[in-house]
Write an enzyme that holds these catalytic residues in place. Structure first.
Site, PDB file in Angstrom:
ATOM      1  N   ASP A 204       0.909  -0.989   0.090  1.00 19.70           N
ATOM      2  CA  ASP A 204       0.439  -0.141   0.517  1.00 19.70           C
ATOM      3  C   ASP A 204       0.733   1.439  -0.193  1.00 19.70           C
ATOM      4  O   ASP A 204       1.941   1.305   0.946  1.00 19.70           O
ATOM      5  CB  ASP A 204      -0.725   0.291   0.812  1.00 19.70           C
ATOM      6  CG  ASP A 204      -1.734   0.958   1.076  1.00 19.70           C
ATOM      7  OD1 ASP A 204      -2.698   0.567   0.340  1.00 19.70           O
ATOM      8  OD2 ASP A 204      -2.603   1.851   2.452  1.00 19.70           O
ATOM      9  N   GLU A 268       1.231  -0.101  -5.441  1.00 17.20           N
ATOM     10  CA  GLU A 268       0.567   0.883  -4.926  1.00 17.20           C
ATOM     11  C   GLU A 268       0.917   2.064  -5.359  1.00 17.20           C
ATOM     12  O   GLU A 268       1.144   2.946  -4.304  1.00 17.20           O
ATOM     13  CB  GLU A 268      -0.527   0.976  -4.463  1.00 17.20           C
ATOM     14  CG  GLU A 268      -2.187   1.168  -4.923  1.00 17.20           C
ATOM     15  CD  GLU A 268      -2.498   2.479  -3.596  1.00 17.20           C
ATOM     16  OE1 GLU A 268      -3.385   3.156  -3.376  1.00 17.20           O
ATOM     17  OE2 GLU A 268      -1.949   2.675  -2.280  1.00 17.20           O
TER      18      GLU A 268
HETATM   19  C1  GLC Z   1      -4.381   3.017  -0.630  1.00 19.78           C
HETATM   20  C2  GLC Z   1      -5.354   1.976  -0.456  1.00 19.78           C
HETATM   21  C3  GLC Z   1      -6.695   3.004   0.254  1.00 19.78           C
HETATM   22  C4  GLC Z   1      -6.535   3.214   1.419  1.00 19.78           C
HETATM   23  C5  GLC Z   1      -4.782   4.466   1.623  1.00 19.78           C
HETATM   24  C6  GLC Z   1      -4.441   3.890   3.095  1.00 19.78           C
HETATM   25  O1  GLC Z   1      -4.781   3.866  -1.308  1.00 19.78           O
HETATM   26  O2  GLC Z   1      -5.566   1.821  -1.370  1.00 19.78           O
HETATM   27  O3  GLC Z   1      -8.361   2.510   0.351  1.00 19.78           O
HETATM   28  O4  GLC Z   1      -7.840   4.210   2.136  1.00 19.78           O
HETATM   29  O5  GLC Z   1      -3.660   3.483   1.044  1.00 19.78           O
HETATM   30  O6  GLC Z   1      -4.355   2.695   3.366  1.00 19.78           O
END
Ligand code: GLC
Length: 540
Positions: A204, A268
């Site tokens: 993440d 991500e």
């Molecule tokens: C990422 C996730 C999102 C979450 C954020 C904080 O962007 O996809 O859903 O709120 O991280 O963990």
């Protein structure tokens, strides 16, 4: 050619399917999705032709951010199941020939995680330094102007008189990677799951994991519109994202992952001009998310440019990926319109690169409307924040049948989120019976991709379509050749593509009704139609 396919790692040749555990299938009748439910639906993934499941977080969590606030990384949230059920789940997933990727939220924990409970307990607690604590600014107030999605990025802890840092909710304090014990702890967590057979992680917000330790104010972003955008976008994030030190953190994760064979690290990250740096020298992410199709306008000229630029910018040996939906963005039928929905499916499933596919998109699920009172049904799940999550949600329950609760949970049980409108026709059962449905199209597309090395792992070449409203490209591996031609317009088009001779036939139309039709010249496309053409092999 088949060797090329067999030789490519699974995460290159396959389709990764994201499951939002709260919303996929309720297995115990409480209106909330869980592992038992997902397990009962594995056939659907096999029928679809998916290769891997990525599960959004399944760990114990107070659910202030739907599980992206982890309170215990080495267990399963009781709402979803137990560790023993998880082990059986991994076995079932592998038994179906699927891989399993978990979410790794390593930028922040829940405020209830024991690390943070200890850290905030006193200034001299050994874990104090595991989080980012600062004194108030001289004269009081937050230490600097850094912002979160919701306002200041600093929350005052009354007990010690210091502020802690968080770019999401105050319930998501961010860890401090300058303390090497933090990275070591996350590496142990990774091993914990890798030993249980997990095939990789989707890490993440990786671009945020390191912050400049001078704590200088960040400049205002002149493009910020306070009425429309979350406070996070009011600053240019010079010191809180894309810092050089994030790459060392990611390399450490990758080294840990590489202790186990054949695993994947997906990263991500929000749109960034530094995207390609997250491949490292082949020693960081295998697949740093590419959100370009989500973020840019639905326009063939824009798409040709962004696909070509992305392809050209890839470091040597790096493998591309394409994301068209996820739990943070509107469903693509809402973003780009249902008419182009089939074209979008053909695009994401024929580009060079791993498609990262969001549950429900295979049936053309729309966003659901979420009345504010529907959020109170699970006491521990916070209502959506209006600046980040609108009243329309891409996280509504998967639609399996035309029946009550769309087959997501038993009749009479209230699902944790309301079922989206239109589930009577948009669902797996009805669409399986209809050979022209979106689901039938997606199954055919994935099948063609799985059985055609050129589509799965072949080269990409951009083609000048010679007409407005069209996107065209070739996928090729040796003599195995495909042309993909997509009509973005709501009107028919005739296309005179260079090199289109009598050898080409229609392998698949988005309308599923032109099997093996010769590709005549000019090629005729109906409104919103896409076709995949295949060249007959050259006789030797
Ligand atoms: C990422 C996730 C999102 C979450 C954020 C904080 O962007 O996809 O859903 O709120 O991280 O963990």
């Amino acid at each position: 050619m088949t060797t090329a396919l067999a030789g490519a790692p699974w995460w290159q040749r396959g389709v990764v399917y994201q499951i939002y555990p709260l919303s996929f299938q309720d297995g115990n009748g409480d209106g909330i999705g869980d592992l038992a439910g997902i397990r009962s639906r594995l056939d659907h993934l096999v029928d679809l032709g998916a290769d891997a499941i990525w599960l959004s977080p399944i760990h114990p969590s107070p659910m202030h951010d739907h599980g992206y606030d982890v309170a215990d990384y080495e267990d399963v949230h009781p709402r979803f199941g137990t560790l023993a059920e998880f082990d059986a789940f991994v076995e079932a997933v592998h038994g179906r020939g699927l891989k399993l990727v978990l979410d790794l939220v390593a930028n922040h924990t829940s405020h209830l995680h024991p690390w943070f409970v200890e850290s905030r307990s006193s200034r001299d607690n050994p874990k104090r330094d595991w989080y980012i604590w600062r004194d108030p600014a001289p004269g009081g107030g937050p230490p600097n102007n850094w912002v979160s999605y919701f306002g200041s990025a600093w929350t005052l802890d009354e007990l010690s008189g210091q502020y802690y840092f968080h770019q999401f909710r105050a319930e998501q304090p961010e860890v401090n990677y300058r303390n090497p014990d933090v990275a070591a702890a996350y590496r142990d967590i990774m091993r914990f799951w890798l030993r249980r057979g997990v095939d990789g992680f989707r890490a993440d917000v990786i671009a945020l994991m390191s912050k400049d330790d001078r704590f200088l104010d960040e400049p205002d972003d002149p493009a910020y519109v306070a009425t429309e955008m979350a406070p996070y976008f009011s600053r240019i994030h010079l010191y809180t994202r894309d810092q050089p030190a994030v790459h060392e953190i990611i390399r450490g994760m990758r080294r840990t992952l590489d202790e186990f064979p054949d695993r994947v690290l997906i990263g991500e990250l929000d749109p960034t001009e530094h995207l390609m740096e997250f491949y490292g020298a082949g020693d960081e992410c295998h697949l740093p998310f590419n959100f370009k199709l989500i973020l840019e306008p639905w326009d063939p000229v824009v798409h040709r440019r962004l696909i070509d630029e992305y392809d050209a910018a890839l470091p040597a040996g790096a493998w591309p990926n394409w994301v068209i939906g996820n739990h943070d963005r509107d469903r693509f039928v809402d973003r780009f319109g249902r008419r182009q929905g089939r074209v979008a499916q053909m695009l994401v499933l024929t580009l060079r690169g791993t498609p990262i596919y969001y549950y429900g998109d295979e049936i053309g699920m729309p966003n659901g409307a979420v009345p504010p009172d529907a959020w109170s049904r699970i006491p521990e799940i916070d209502p959506p924040d209006p600046k980040r999550n609108r009243a329309e949600s891409p996280r509504t329950p998967m639609q399996w049948t035309a029946g009550p609760n769309a087959g997501f949970c038993p009749p009479g049980v209230v699902p944790w989120m309301p079922i989206a409108a239109g589930h009577e026709t948009i669902n797996v059962e009805v669409e399986t019976r209809d050979p022209t449905s979106v689901l039938s199209l997606v199954r055919r597309l994935i099948e063609l991709r799985r059985t055609s090395p050129a589509l799965a792992v072949g080269a990409y070449r951009s083609i000048d379509p010679g007409a407005d409203g069209l996107l065209a490209y070739e996928r090729r591996l040796a003599d195995d050749r495909f042309l993909v031609v997509l009509n973005y317009l709501d009107e028919p088009l005739e296309v005179a593509l260079p090199g289109l001779d009598g050898r080409w036939t229609v392998a698949l139309s988005t309308e599923l009704d032109r099997p093996d039709e010769p590709a005549d010249r000019p090629l005729r496309l109906r409104a919103n139609e896409g076709v995949i053409l295949r060249a007959a092999p050259v006789a030797t």
